[in-house]
Design a protein around this motif. Sequence first.
Motif: not given
Length: 210
Positions: A22-27
């Motif tokens: 989730l977080l990696e998709r958000q940078g």
Amino acid sequence: MSGPRIALADDQALVRAGLRALLERQGITIAFEADDGASLLDGLAATPVDVVLSDIRMPGIDGIEALVRLRARGDRTPVLLLTTFDESDLMLRAAGAGAQGFLLKDAAPEQLREAIVRIAAGDALLQPVSTDPVRARYRYHAADAPAEPFSVREVAILRLLAGGYSNREIARSLFLAEGTVKNYVSTILDKLGTRDRTRAVLKAITLRVI
């Protein structure tokens, strides 16, 4: 879209994997993961990060004890703890130990990213809890509580007061004007029949308002 580097601590591998994706998709960059407080502390000693995102409940050294030990060794890395509504007592302990924020585990993905970014920038954060659980908890102790109910916002402010936050910090956390917070604090003192913030917090804890 780039964001802070974080350490991610949770004892459940599936939860960590979900949060990482989730977080990696958000940078957001996950510098390292930990499955308990001990491995979190070891990781932080070797790998500096912008924010620690940690579950409160973990086996062995839990999130709060890890926070206590982190601060004791002089590490001021901001810590955002994932919590549930029924962990309010733990939240008070964690705030006293130096946590910068709390976020409910059912927060939306964009709320989680915003919380991490804000805490990395130096803000403090407490996500206001939903109305129904607050009211349900309040009714349960209604026989002992003040005659006039507390609003959801007042409960949130009381929790921050218990954590030692100033009016300015509360205002930044809850997106309010500092003058508005002062008015809320005055109303809280009146409802609890106390003259200062410390007595108000102690009475609120005793009455289990927070």
